[in-house]
Structure formats: structure tokens, C-alpha cells
Motif scaffolding. Structure first.
Motif: not given
Length: 191
Positions: A98-99, A13-19, A5-9
């Protein structure tokens, strides 16, 4: 919140390439303006989010204002010192997080990062203006007399920039006047 859930949040919030995942239970978000760290404790019970803001050398004169902001302004996030850097920090028990709360906390951290020294500098300036008002009132000066003293200090070169133009000086004096008028009645000369 679970690690998933943390990874999904974060990806929401951010572009997947940034995470990126640093290790199980730890993520790093890299943008063009900041690097955000999200860390779960070893037993996954606590989540900590860190966002470096500026080196302590740049913040040294404002430490009191950072602490005051922690009390008055920062809401669910805090300023903290870590390895010589002032950071914005959010900590929460991961089982009750929570998210939406994580989302809001990260947005608040980004807001602190974007403000940099602006908010604490303004806090420092306001405290100095309050001291000037208190001293003026203790000497029995009126608001008008205090403004005349400041204008004289600028005209004589005791305050302001050496090569300050008349137009720039007038803008500064207008800012002084605005702040003195705004705070004059709030300051008690006995405090």
C-alpha cells in the motif's frame, strides 16, 4: 500497487521534476544528495527500491555492523551489496503493498542514506568499548582503575592524536568516561 499508484506516491514524496521514468515499471528519483531507483519485476509482482549509500571500499571495515543493523535496526528495509556499493533496499510483493508502506520505506531508506556510516560506526565503537570493559573486568579492574589506565595512555601519547590539545584530550576522556559508565554494568566478564 499498480505502476500508476507507485508513480503517484513518488511524486507525492518528491518534486515532480526529480521523478523520472526509466522504462515501464522503473523510476529514478534524482535529488541533490541521492539517486533512488524504483523497479518493478518484469511480471509486476515484486517492487524493489534501491538507494546507494557508499562504496564497499569505505564500508569494508563495518560489514559486520551493517549485517547486525539488518537484524536489529533497519525495520522494513535492509542494507545490501550491489555492484560494489552498499545500498539501502526495500522489496515487497506489489499486490499487497500500500502507498503508506512504500512512503514509510522510502523515508526509512533516505534516513539510512543520511546516516551513512554514523550508525554502523557507533555500533563498532560500542562493541570495542564492551571488549575493553570485558578485558578490564577479567583482570579484576574497577571502572575507576580502567579510566585511570585510559587517562595514562592519553597522557603518554599511546592513544589520541599526536597534536591533540589538552582541551581536546579532556573531551575525549569525558566521552570515554560516559561510555564506560553507561556500559560497565551491562558487560559480564565471563561472556
Amino acid at each position: 500497487m499498480t505502476p500508476e499508484e507507485i508513480a503517484d506516491t513518488l511524486t507525492e514524496l518528491f518534486d515532480t521534476s526529480a521523478v523520472g521514468t526509466l522504462a515501464p515499471g522503473s523510476w529514478q528519483v534524482n535529488t541533490s544528495t541521492f539517486r533512488l531507483l524504483v523497479l518493478l519485476s518484469e511480471d509486476n509482482t515484486w517492487l524493489r527500491v534501491l538507494l546507494p549509500i557508499l562504496p564497499i571500499q569505505e564500508a569494508q571495515a563495518f560489514l559486520e555492523q551493517f549485517l547486525e543493523a539488518n537484524f536489529d535496526d533497519t525495520q522494513e528495509v535492509r542494507y545490501a551489496l550491489y555492484e560494489g556499493v552498499i545500498c539501502g533496499v526495500f522489496q515487497h510483493n506489489s499486490s499487497t503493498l500500500v502507498s503508506a508502506d512504500l512512503f514509510n520505506a522510502i523515508n526509512r531508506l533516505v534516513s539510512l542514506h543520511q546516516a551513512g556510516l554514523d550508525n554502523v560506526f557507533n555500533r563498532l565503537i560500542e562493541s570495542r568499548i564492551r571488549q575493553i570493559i570485558q578485558a578490564a573486568k577479567q583482570q579484576g579492574q574497577s571502572l575507576q582503575a580502567t579510566m585511570q589506565s585510559l587517562e595514562r595512555f592519553y597522557a603518554e601519547g599511546l592513544m589520541g592524536e599526536i597534536d591533540q590539545t589538552a582541551e581536546a584530550r579532556e573531551k575525549v576522556i569525558a566521552a570515554w568516561r560516559l561510555q564506560l559508565e553507561r556500559l560497565w554494568n551491562e558487560v559480564d566478564f565471563n561472556s
